[in-house]
Every structure is written in structure tokens, then in C-alpha cells.
Scaffold this active site. Sequence first.
Site, PDB file in Angstrom:
ATOM      1  N   PHE A 184       0.859  -1.180   0.000  1.00 58.31           N
ATOM      2  CA  PHE A 184       0.000   0.000   0.000  1.00 58.31           C
ATOM      3  C   PHE A 184       0.894   1.227   0.000  1.00 58.31           C
ATOM      4  CE2 PHE A 184      -4.637   0.717   1.232  1.00 58.31           C
ATOM      5  CZ  PHE A 184      -5.120  -0.294   0.427  1.00 58.31           C
ATOM      6  N   GLN A 220      -7.992  14.691   3.403  1.00 64.44           N
ATOM      7  CA  GLN A 220      -7.312  13.818   2.434  1.00 64.44           C
ATOM      8  C   GLN A 220      -8.076  13.716   1.119  1.00 64.44           C
ATOM      9  OE1 GLN A 220      -6.651   9.272   3.011  1.00 64.44           O
ATOM     10  NE2 GLN A 220      -4.656  10.256   2.997  1.00 64.44           N
ATOM     11  N   HIS A 265      -8.197  11.377  -2.067  1.00 63.07           N
ATOM     12  CA  HIS A 265      -7.738  10.084  -2.569  1.00 63.07           C
ATOM     13  C   HIS A 265      -7.440  10.237  -4.051  1.00 63.07           C
ATOM     14  CE1 HIS A 265      -7.572   5.839  -3.523  1.00 63.07           C
ATOM     15  NE2 HIS A 265      -7.645   5.552  -2.238  1.00 63.07           N
ATOM     16  N   LEU A 287     -14.966   5.456  -4.885  1.00 62.34           N
ATOM     17  CA  LEU A 287     -13.559   5.103  -4.703  1.00 62.34           C
ATOM     18  C   LEU A 287     -13.129   3.893  -5.519  1.00 62.34           C
ATOM     19  CD1 LEU A 287     -11.117   5.860  -2.793  1.00 62.34           C
ATOM     20  CD2 LEU A 287     -11.706   3.764  -1.595  1.00 62.34           C
ATOM     21  N   GLU A 304      -6.855   1.974  -3.340  1.00 62.90           N
ATOM     22  CA  GLU A 304      -5.399   1.987  -3.508  1.00 62.90           C
ATOM     23  C   GLU A 304      -4.875   0.569  -3.753  1.00 62.90           C
ATOM     24  OE1 GLU A 304      -3.545   4.792  -0.851  1.00 62.90           O
ATOM     25  OE2 GLU A 304      -2.079   3.265  -0.305  1.00 62.90           O
ATOM     26  N   ARG A 337      -0.817   9.273  -0.429  1.00 66.29           N
ATOM     27  CA  ARG A 337      -1.948   9.831  -1.180  1.00 66.29           C
ATOM     28  C   ARG A 337      -1.811  11.322  -1.464  1.00 66.29           C
ATOM     29  NH1 ARG A 337      -6.663   6.415   1.959  1.00 66.29           N
ATOM     30  NH2 ARG A 337      -6.108   4.476   0.909  1.00 66.29           N
ATOM     31  N   HIS A 343     -11.665  12.356   0.553  1.00 66.32           N
ATOM     32  CA  HIS A 343     -11.793  10.968   1.017  1.00 66.32           C
ATOM     33  C   HIS A 343     -11.829  10.802   2.525  1.00 66.32           C
ATOM     34  CE1 HIS A 343     -11.504   6.668   0.916  1.00 66.32           C
ATOM     35  NE2 HIS A 343     -10.323   6.647   1.512  1.00 66.32           N
ATOM     36  N   ARG A 361      -3.007  10.694   6.120  1.00 64.64           N
ATOM     37  CA  ARG A 361      -3.179   9.318   6.595  1.00 64.64           C
ATOM     38  C   ARG A 361      -2.675   8.328   5.550  1.00 64.64           C
ATOM     39  NH1 ARG A 361      -7.064   5.245   5.690  1.00 64.64           N
ATOM     40  NH2 ARG A 361      -8.488   6.551   4.502  1.00 64.64           N
TER      41      ARG A 361
HETATM   42  C1  LIG Z   1     -15.036   4.340   0.131  1.00 57.29           C
HETATM   43  C2  LIG Z   1     -14.095   4.249   1.303  1.00 57.29           C
HETATM   44  C3  LIG Z   1     -13.108   3.284   1.315  1.00 57.29           C
HETATM   45  C4  LIG Z   1     -12.233   3.204   2.401  1.00 57.29           C
HETATM   46  N1  LIG Z   1     -11.253   2.237   2.394  1.00 57.29           N
HETATM   47  C5  LIG Z   1     -10.434   2.115   3.460  1.00 57.29           C
HETATM   48  C6  LIG Z   1      -9.463   1.069   3.509  1.00 57.29           C
HETATM   49  O1  LIG Z   1      -9.359   0.233   2.626  1.00 57.29           O
HETATM   50  N2  LIG Z   1      -8.656   1.013   4.603  1.00 57.29           N
HETATM   51  C7  LIG Z   1      -8.760   1.898   5.628  1.00 57.29           C
HETATM   52  O2  LIG Z   1      -8.003   1.783   6.581  1.00 57.29           O
HETATM   53  N3  LIG Z   1      -9.675   2.880   5.605  1.00 57.29           N
HETATM   54  C8  LIG Z   1     -10.521   3.004   4.551  1.00 57.29           C
HETATM   55  N4  LIG Z   1     -11.464   4.006   4.541  1.00 57.29           N
HETATM   56  C9  LIG Z   1     -11.649   4.833   5.741  1.00 57.29           C
HETATM   57  C10 LIG Z   1     -12.403   4.044   6.804  1.00 57.29           C
HETATM   58  O3  LIG Z   1     -13.281   3.134   6.200  1.00 57.29           O
HETATM   59  C11 LIG Z   1     -13.220   4.952   7.717  1.00 57.29           C
HETATM   60  O4  LIG Z   1     -12.423   5.993   8.193  1.00 57.29           O
HETATM   61  C12 LIG Z   1     -13.745   4.183   8.920  1.00 57.29           C
HETATM   62  O5  LIG Z   1     -14.383   2.997   8.518  1.00 57.29           O
HETATM   63  C13 LIG Z   1     -14.695   5.035   9.740  1.00 57.29           C
HETATM   64  O6  LIG Z   1     -15.291   4.246  10.736  1.00 57.29           O
HETATM   65  P1  LIG Z   1     -16.138   4.894  11.899  1.00 57.29           P
HETATM   66  O7  LIG Z   1     -16.598   3.765  12.748  1.00 57.29           O
HETATM   67  O8  LIG Z   1     -15.373   5.984  12.512  1.00 57.29           O
HETATM   68  O9  LIG Z   1     -17.383   5.564  11.165  1.00 57.29           O
HETATM   69  P2  LIG Z   1     -18.480   5.017  10.113  1.00 57.29           P
HETATM   70  O10 LIG Z   1     -18.207   3.647   9.658  1.00 57.29           O
HETATM   71  O11 LIG Z   1     -18.625   6.080   9.104  1.00 57.29           O
HETATM   72  O12 LIG Z   1     -19.797   4.944  10.990  1.00 57.29           O
HETATM   73  C14 LIG Z   1     -20.467   6.089  11.455  1.00 57.29           C
HETATM   74  C15 LIG Z   1     -21.681   5.654  12.226  1.00 57.29           C
HETATM   75  O13 LIG Z   1     -22.242   6.773  12.869  1.00 57.29           O
HETATM   76  C16 LIG Z   1     -23.644   6.789  12.713  1.00 57.29           C
HETATM   77  N5  LIG Z   1     -24.073   8.187  12.789  1.00 57.29           N
HETATM   78  C17 LIG Z   1     -23.516   9.275  12.219  1.00 57.29           C
HETATM   79  N6  LIG Z   1     -24.171  10.388  12.592  1.00 57.29           N
HETATM   80  C18 LIG Z   1     -25.158   9.993  13.424  1.00 57.29           C
HETATM   81  C19 LIG Z   1     -26.175  10.667  14.145  1.00 57.29           C
HETATM   82  N7  LIG Z   1     -26.298  12.001  14.106  1.00 57.29           N
HETATM   83  N8  LIG Z   1     -27.051   9.932  14.873  1.00 57.29           N
HETATM   84  C20 LIG Z   1     -26.951   8.586  14.931  1.00 57.29           C
HETATM   85  N9  LIG Z   1     -25.985   7.897  14.288  1.00 57.29           N
HETATM   86  C21 LIG Z   1     -25.104   8.596  13.550  1.00 57.29           C
HETATM   87  C22 LIG Z   1     -23.888   6.109  11.374  1.00 57.29           C
HETATM   88  O14 LIG Z   1     -25.176   5.556  11.344  1.00 57.29           O
HETATM   89  C23 LIG Z   1     -22.787   5.035  11.376  1.00 57.29           C
HETATM   90  O15 LIG Z   1     -23.243   3.878  12.034  1.00 57.29           O
HETATM   91  C24 LIG Z   1     -12.354   4.103   3.475  1.00 57.29           C
HETATM   92  C25 LIG Z   1     -13.360   5.058   3.470  1.00 57.29           C
HETATM   93  C26 LIG Z   1     -14.201   5.155   2.374  1.00 57.29           C
HETATM   94  C27 LIG Z   1     -15.243   6.244   2.376  1.00 57.29           C
END
Ligand SMILES: Cc1cc2nc3c(=O)[nH]c(=O)nc-3n(C[C@H](O)[C@H](O)[C@H](O)COP(=O)(O)OP(=O)(O)OC[C@H]3O[C@@H](n4cnc5c(N)ncnc54)[C@H](O)[C@@H]3O)c2cc1C
Length: 568
Positions: A118, A231, A233, A243, A246, A277, A343, A378
Site C-alpha cells: 500500500f 485527504q 484520494h 472510490l 489503492e 496519497r 476521502h 493518513r
Molecule cells: C469508500 C471508502 C473506502 C475506504 N477504504 C479504506 C481502507 O481500505 N482502509 C482503511 O483503513 N480505511 C478506509 N477508509 C476509511 C475508513 O473506512 C473509515 O475511516 C472508517 O471505517 C470510519 O469508521 P467509523 O466507525 O469511525 O465511522 P463510520 O463507519 O462512518 O460509521 C459512522 C456511524 O455513525 C452513525 N451516525 C452518524 N451520525 C449519526 C447521528 N447524528 N445519529 C446517529 N448515528 C449517527 C452512522 O449511522 C454510522 O453507524 C475508506 C473510506 C471510504 C469512504
Amino acid sequence: MIYHELIVVGGGLAGLRAAVEAKKAGVDVAIISQVWPGRSHSGAAQGGVNAALANHPESADDTWEKHAFDTVKGSDYLADQDAVAQMTKDAIPIIYEMEHWGCPFSRFEDGRIAQRPFGGAGYPRTCYGADKTGHYMLHTMVEKAYEAGVAMYVEWFVGRLIVDEGVCRGVVAYDMISGGWTAFGAEAVIMATGGAGRTYGNSTNAIISTGFGMAMAYHTGVPLKDLEFVQFHPTGLLTTNILMTEGARGEGGYLLNDLGERFMERYAPKAMELAPRDITSRSIQTEITEGRGIGGKGYVHLDLRHLGAQKIQEKLPGIRDLAIHFEGVDPIEEPIPIVPSQHYSMGGIDTDMDGATVLPGFFAAGECACVSVHGANRLGGNSLLETVVFGRRAGAAAAAYVKALEEKFDSSTAARRAIAEVEERIDRLADNAVDGEDPYAIRLEMTTTMKEHFGVFRDAATMRVGLDTMYELKERVARAGLRCTVGVFNLDMIRTVELEGMIDVALGIAAGALNRTESRGSHSRTDHPDRDDTNWLKHTLAFYQPEGPRLEMKPVALGMFEPQERTY
Ligand SMILES: Cc1cc2nc3c(=O)[nH]c(=O)nc-3n(C[C@H](O)[C@H](O)[C@H](O)COP(=O)(O)OP(=O)(O)OC[C@H]3O[C@@H](n4cnc5c(N)ncnc54)[C@H](O)[C@@H]3O)c2cc1C
């Protein structure tokens, strides 16, 4: 009023991991989530998750220290090095824990967890499950949370925190299925609401990644850290910004310009397509600006054809599906048109390594938090890792906080006040229904302004215009109108309520970016092209004020690695 000892807002990887840990510690914990947890944005993660397992033949001597070095260098030295060390050390056992919990990682022939190269990493250390790693990890965690008996409030939207005498004591939430606002009393709250991608008009993020969770914290006086580091991407689909992982370049994909050149040779001769990135996105943007985009237009190609049909189908099936369905291009036969796309939010709620904030009883983890392990940029694969490592730590710390309390709070008065405030706000929006501002027009202007004025390259003149627009939008959003204030699944109400918070977060990004007169990681200023460690090796803290953010600085935790020039 509903009551649980601990409320976790968000059912993504960070929220789920936190809840499981707190439940294990014997605390009564509930998750409140806007969507069913398995539909959180974590499930969209494709490429993988980093841990120095040393399974790959070329990474036999990989260690957590090397992972830490790559992370700190990738961060352009803005990451807090103690937090990075914690994360890279914990990475190894936490990936095995995910494996033992049933996460179906891809494997090498000998049965060990497979790893792929990566960006910005000296070794192939990204563990993956085809190109659906987030989906597999998320569903493993969802099962684990249900198994542990975590209470779930699914399709509830949290609209504000309850704070009483300087202590966080719950949240107010809208029940989307039945309608109406309800208070949730708690001894502690963990915010795990994900990133703020949707403040930009060209984001890879899910529609619900609005940053409103950050805004709720910000409005209570908790500072947001390093917001200006956004960031981009390198490879989002041209027409939708969806997306293309990578991992596609990790498996050997090329970036090509209109002349058919692998132009990364000019910018990162050693790492080529696997430079970090920030560098890769700037290189693509430069090719486009200098007229070498495909057909002179605003995109370049991600070419996978030389990998062959079998490898693409086996290692990148999701990428192929997305390219076919959303761009009409089959990567086995044609190169994919791509553009740099917003991203990831490196910045977020200022926390320590245990997710604690300055507000007692209030914790944060995952993308909405800023520990900081990503600093100014990141590395791919470090965010999924952050969610589980710091989700677990926040869950443990919040549980310990709850158990150490000598008496339980009676938060009913504060809860009633918080509900009344939410209802007053909704009434105010309704009063503007006829001659108020259109919230969707404001949202569009915000996302366009952020995209055009705070993008891959920045300069003072462009940013100043963008910042002025954001201040105007802040004024206008106070007069936004809401046509319907009742009923079930009132998404119009949710989108309108969160807009004010989104504008405050976007304003924080804008103000931080204009203030930081250097280039570091993702923050690249054409008018200040150099990194300036003398004046700027420090974090930005943004404090909410009604008239606009107040900025302060905070030192970076150094100690393991001396800042050096970054070459790849
Ligand atoms: C397309 C994509 C691909 C990615 N690929 C990678 C990868 O390969 N490797 C890597 O390390 N990272 C990757 N990332 C980054 C990584 O996936 C995210 O940073 C990470 O999963 C975020 O997790 P989280 O639990 O913080 O939030 P999220 O998974 O975004 O979850 C947020 C939660 O909060 C809840 N929520 C939000 N606001 C409210 C509210 N007001 N009231 C109630 N509930 C609410 C939602 O319902 C959800 O359940 C990627 C991101 C994207 C967008």
C-alpha cells in the site's frame, strides 16, 4: 427517558468495537445509529488494514516500529508519536483477534493472512479480504456486538448532547421509525459518527458522513483538532467520485496521462504509484493542470489491463463491478477514468489515546476523532486499524469511568431542557418554512465552495474568497426553512438540522487552512510551498464561537523519530 450507563453514537467499526469492549467490562451499553450498523460507511472500505504481521515474503523483517516510522513519515511528522506507537503495536494482536472472531481475510497458500503493498509503506503489510475488507470487518463486528448483548437503537438520529454542569449526561435523538424526539440519559457518551466528507462536493464518502457528530461536540465547547487536513484520494471515479481502492495500485495498477506515460516517475521515482496519497493526488492534479489529462480534460487513467482478467476477478472484483456499473468501463478491457476526490478527515474531535476529551463523560473514537495518528496525511489501511484500536481503548476507558462514579446522575432536568432546545430549534426552522432560505441551496453552495476553494492545492486569495462565502452561508443557514417538522423517516428534517453543524465544521476547515501558512501533508499551499517546522510543527485546535472559530495551537508529541524531508 431511556437510560443506559453508556451510549455509543454510531454503529460503524469504531462504535461497535467500543461497545463490545464496554459490555465485556460489565457496563450496560447501547448503540444509537442512524443506519443499521452493517450499513455504516466502514463497510465501504475496500483495500485493507495495516499490521506488521510479516506474513508476506518481502516483509519477513517487518516490525511495529517500521510501521510506526512509515505512519509518522506519511503524516509529514504531525502525528503524535506516542499514539502511533500504541496503534502500530496493538495492530498485530487486534488483527488476530478479528481473525479469531471470524473475519474472512484473504490468505496466502500456507493459510496465513495475506498482505499487499500500500502507499507510503516500506513493506507489504496491508491485510485484506479481496477488495471488501471493510465489509468483512464490519459484519464480523456487528455479529460480535449482537452476541455480546449490546442494546441497539437502529434508525435513530442523534441531534444533540445533553450536558449538565459541565458533564456529558446523554443525548437527544429522533426516532425515525416512529417519529418524535426522545432523551437518552447516560453516565457517559462515546461519539463514533465517522468522517465529514460530505462537506465537500466531490467526496468518496457515504451520504451520512456529514461530520455532524463532530459538530455536536464542537457546539458544547470541545475543540476540533487539525480540521484543515483533508485527504484527497488519488483515484475516485470521474463522474461519481466513487472510490477505486489503492489496492488496485497495490496489485500493480498504473496511473497514465494522455501521452500514455506513467507520470509518477516524475514525482516519486522510487515509490511510483505507491507514493502516499497527498503526493499522488498532487501529481495527478499537476498533470491535469498542465494539460496532460486524457484528451486534455480533467482526469487521468488508472490502468489495470496488464494485471489480466484472473487477477482482477480474484483480487479486485468490487472495483470491477463499480467501474462497470458507475462508469461504464470494464477494467479488464479499458483503463478507468479517475480524479482525486475528497476521502478522509484527518481532523476531528480532540481526544487523548483513550478517546477522552476535555468534557467529562464524553469520549470519541474512529474517523470523527483526532487522536492524532494520521497527522497531516493518513496512510491507506491505517484508518480501519484506528477504528478498532482506539474504539477498543475508548470503550475500555468509558467503562472504567462509568464504574468509578460514586453516584449515578439524575439527568432528567437537563434532559428536559435539551429536548426543549431541540424542539425550539425545529420550531424556528418551521417558522422560516415559507420565506426562509432553502437549505438544499445552502448545502450545494457549501459543498461547491469547499471543493473549489479548499482542494488539493490551496492559496490565500482563493481561500479568502471561500472563507467569506462560508461566513455568508453561516448567516443564511440561521434563516433556513423546514416545511415538515413531524412524521416518520423525516429525512428533510434530519438533513436540515445537521446542516448548521456541517457549516460550522466546514468553516473550521476553511479557517484552519487559511491560518496555516505552510505546506504539510494534504495541506498544500502554492503561496507557502515549504513545510515550516519552526513555526508550524503543531496541531490546530478550533473552538466554537457563534461568530466563527477561535484557533489555538497545541504541541505535537515527538520523541521516536526526528522530522526529516520526505522523499519517496
Ligand atoms: C469508500 C471508502 C473506502 C475506504 N477504504 C479504506 C481502507 O481500505 N482502509 C482503511 O483503513 N480505511 C478506509 N477508509 C476509511 C475508513 O473506512 C473509515 O475511516 C472508517 O471505517 C470510519 O469508521 P467509523 O466507525 O469511525 O465511522 P463510520 O463507519 O462512518 O460509521 C459512522 C456511524 O455513525 C452513525 N451516525 C452518524 N451520525 C449519526 C447521528 N447524528 N445519529 C446517529 N448515528 C449517527 C452512522 O449511522 C454510522 O453507524 C475508506 C473510506 C471510504 C469512504
